[in-house]
Design a protein around this motif. Structure first.
Motif, short mmCIF file in Angstrom:
data_model
loop_
_atom_site.label_atom_id
_atom_site.label_comp_id
_atom_site.label_asym_id
_atom_site.label_seq_id
_atom_site.Cartn_x
_atom_site.Cartn_y
_atom_site.Cartn_z
N GLY A 184 34.89 71.26 -47.28
CA GLY A 184 36.21 71.84 -47.04
C GLY A 184 37.11 71.73 -48.26
N ILE A 185 37.06 70.58 -48.93
CA ILE A 185 37.87 70.40 -50.14
C ILE A 185 37.44 71.41 -51.21
CG2 ILE A 185 38.37 68.80 -52.06
CD1 ILE A 185 38.04 66.49 -49.98
N GLY A 186 36.13 71.59 -51.34
CA GLY A 186 35.63 72.56 -52.32
C GLY A 186 36.09 73.98 -52.00
N LEU A 187 36.06 74.32 -50.72
CA LEU A 187 36.46 75.68 -50.32
C LEU A 187 37.96 75.90 -50.56
CD1 LEU A 187 34.45 75.92 -46.96
CD2 LEU A 187 33.94 77.13 -49.12
N ALA A 222 39.82 74.17 -52.73
CA ALA A 222 40.07 74.11 -54.17
C ALA A 222 39.74 75.44 -54.85
CB ALA A 222 39.26 72.97 -54.79
N ALA A 223 38.73 76.15 -54.31
CA ALA A 223 38.38 77.45 -54.88
C ALA A 223 39.53 78.45 -54.70
CB ALA A 223 37.11 77.97 -54.22
N ARG A 224 40.33 78.25 -53.68
CA ARG A 224 41.45 79.17 -53.46
C ARG A 224 42.71 78.71 -54.15
NH1 ARG A 224 40.95 81.24 -47.24
NH2 ARG A 224 38.69 81.43 -47.16
N ASP A 225 42.94 77.38 -54.17
CA ASP A 225 44.14 76.82 -54.81
C ASP A 225 43.87 75.36 -55.17
OD1 ASP A 225 46.51 75.77 -55.60
OD2 ASP A 225 47.61 76.25 -53.77
N PRO A 226 43.61 75.09 -56.46
CA PRO A 226 43.23 73.73 -56.87
C PRO A 226 44.36 72.71 -56.74
CG PRO A 226 43.28 75.23 -58.76
CD PRO A 226 43.50 76.07 -57.55
N SER A 230 46.70 65.89 -51.20
CA SER A 230 46.62 67.01 -52.12
C SER A 230 45.20 67.03 -52.69
CB SER A 230 47.65 66.88 -53.24
OG SER A 230 47.25 65.86 -54.11
N ILE A 231 44.76 68.19 -53.11
CA ILE A 231 43.40 68.33 -53.65
C ILE A 231 43.17 67.40 -54.85
CG2 ILE A 231 41.84 69.97 -54.81
CD1 ILE A 231 41.94 70.53 -51.87
N PRO A 232 44.10 67.37 -55.85
CA PRO A 232 43.84 66.47 -56.98
C PRO A 232 43.74 65.00 -56.55
CG PRO A 232 45.58 68.05 -57.53
CD PRO A 232 45.30 68.21 -56.08
N THR A 233 44.58 64.57 -55.61
CA THR A 233 44.56 63.17 -55.19
C THR A 233 43.25 62.82 -54.49
OG1 THR A 233 46.95 63.16 -54.95
CG2 THR A 233 45.75 61.41 -53.83
N PRO A 283 31.20 58.93 -55.35
CA PRO A 283 30.93 59.87 -56.44
C PRO A 283 29.99 61.02 -56.04
CG PRO A 283 30.27 57.60 -57.03
CD PRO A 283 30.94 57.53 -55.71
N GLU A 284 29.08 60.74 -55.10
CA GLU A 284 28.16 61.81 -54.66
C GLU A 284 28.95 63.02 -54.16
OE1 GLU A 284 26.18 61.36 -50.85
OE2 GLU A 284 24.29 62.10 -51.68
N LEU A 285 30.02 62.74 -53.40
CA LEU A 285 30.80 63.85 -52.83
C LEU A 285 31.70 64.50 -53.88
CD1 LEU A 285 31.62 62.41 -49.30
CD2 LEU A 285 29.82 64.02 -49.96
N ALA A 286 32.23 63.68 -54.80
CA ALA A 286 33.04 64.26 -55.88
C ALA A 286 32.18 65.20 -56.73
CB ALA A 286 33.63 63.14 -56.74
N LYS A 287 30.93 64.78 -56.94
CA LYS A 287 30.01 65.60 -57.73
C LYS A 287 29.73 66.92 -57.00
CE LYS A 287 25.40 65.31 -59.83
NZ LYS A 287 24.51 65.85 -58.79
N PHE A 288 29.48 66.83 -55.70
CA PHE A 288 29.23 68.03 -54.89
C PHE A 288 30.41 69.00 -54.98
CE2 PHE A 288 29.56 69.88 -50.45
CZ PHE A 288 28.57 70.85 -50.64
N ILE A 289 31.63 68.46 -54.88
CA ILE A 289 32.82 69.32 -54.98
C ILE A 289 32.88 69.98 -56.36
CG2 ILE A 289 35.36 69.34 -54.99
CD1 ILE A 289 35.20 66.99 -52.95
#
Ligand code: GDD
Ligand code: MG
Length: 354
Positions: free
Chosen positions: A93-96, A98-102, A206-209, A219-225
């Motif tokens: 969800g975060i990746g989706l 972030a793709a629209r508004d980082p 927020s997405i950056p936070t 880190p596994e999930l941060a990498k996936f994003i």
């Protein structure tokens, strides 16, 4: 921009025979004509525009979810290619988003809760969004606990938050720790200590936070994003990588570890309706304290819970107490009320088609 991510991919075992893998709690009409998923979407009306509401579910449930959420743009509803629990789902969800508004702020919501006071719900979310945006924090919503329930997360509250938001009518609190599903003794201790709230299962950040916190703790999930953000074909990246992510809930993967968590107390009613016992509160009660959604015929029978999908079929009870009776097109459950939490043991014995 503010986005909502609704998590609607859980499995339903506690409400068998009404619930199935393809139809968990949030897709049932337990309370009148509206499903809990439908109510979750409606509660955002006026707060978050429909094009900013995303739903994550799985392949088994996506058709039913699409029907319930028909007012959302079709491209906002996604099926995960495998069941990996809520942390990978939230990362997707975060990746989706972030793709629209980082720089977006994001509200993560479970789909399976009953909340009736919409105004107050929206006020709490607005305050949480503002606090999250201004303070690089992960916001949680706290529910006043009524007993030592071991199946919730617990939030140990510290002092009032000292930033500008301390002037809000319902100001945030610092969080000392977040403890997911403690054992019953520990839950008792938390309740006795007094400064614990139940975690409502909603998260605002927020997405950056959240990406910063994930890269420190998961880190596994941060990498996936990161891979999703660099991908020219998100669906292909999801299909290739999502199934091998570690299955874990967001509560364990992130919330128990995160350094900057704040909490706002819910001023709205909240019910996780986890079993037939909790649904019973919302059904009609007859003079013998039977709770039912139908016209029950009863002689010498008390304190039963009777739910039917086919209201034209007559159900009669004679000389029985404390039963759960649930009738659907293809199955009937007759259970001792005191074993409502064991329905999952029945489900594990069912043939696959049920
Ligand atoms: N998309 C997707 N994928 N959704 C999922 C998945 C998944 O793999 N697994 C669960 N969900 C959805 C469920 O449908 C539900 O709406 C939400 O995510 C939360 O999952 P649950 O499995 O119901 O979590 P829980 O109830 O055990 O615990 C959570 O909620 C409690 C409050 O109800 C935690 O956040 C606890 O800390 C919290 O107290
Ligand atoms: Mg739940």
């Amino acid at each position: 921009n503010t986005y909502a991510l609704i998590l609607a991919g859980g499995s339903g075992t506690r409400f068998w025979p009404l619930s199935r893998d393809s139809r968990p709690k949030q897709l049932l009409n337990l309370f009148g004509d509206n499903t809990l998923l439908n109510q979750t979407i409606s509660r955002l009306e006026g707060l978050i525009p429909k094009e900013n509401i995303l739903i994550l579910t799985n392949e088994l449930q996506i058709d039913a979810v699409r029907q319930v959420a028909s007012e959302l743009p079709a491209e906002n509803i996604f099926a995960e290619p495998a069941k990996r629990d809520t942390a990978p789902a939230v990362a997707l969800g975060i990746g989706l988003v972030a793709a629209r508004d980082p720089e977006a702020t994001m509200v993560v919501l479970p789909a399976d809760q009953l909340i009736q006071d919409v105004d107050s719900f929206q006020n709490v979310l607005k305050d949480a969004v503002t606090t999250a945006q201004n303070n690089h924090a992960l916001l949680t919503i706290g529910i006043k606990p009524t007993w030592a329930c071991p199946s919730f997360g617990y939030i140990e509250r510290g002092q009032r938050f000292q930033g500008a938001e301390s002037a809000l009518e319902n100001p945030p609190f610092e969080v000392i720790r977040f403890r997911e599903k403690p054992n019953p003794q520990l839950a008792e201790q938390f309740i006795a200590q007094g400064n614990f709230a139940w975690n409502a299962g909603m998260f605002i950040w927020s997405i950056p936070t959240v990406i910063q916190e994930l890269s420190e703790h998961t880190p596994e999930l941060a990498k996936f994003i990161g891979e999703l953000r660099n991908s020219s074909d998100i669906n292909a990246t999801v299909a290739a990588q999502f199934p091998s992510l570690t299955p874990i809930s967001i509560d364990y993967a992130l919330m128990e570890k995160a350094s900057r968590v704040l909490n706002i107390e819910a001023s709205f009613d909240w019910d996780d309706v986890g079993s037939w016992i909790s649904v019973a509160k919302y059904l009609n009660e007859d003079e013998q304290a039977n709770r039912t959604n139908t016209e029950l015929i009863e002689v010498d029978s008390q304190n039963n819970i009777v739910f039917t999908k086919n209201k034209e079929k007559k159900i009669a009870l004679l000389g029985v107490d404390d039963l759960i009776v649930v009738e659907t097109d293809d199955s009937i459950l007759i259970a001792n009320k005191h074993q409502a939490d064991d329905i999952k043991k029945i489900v594990s014995k069912l043939p696959p088609e049920l």
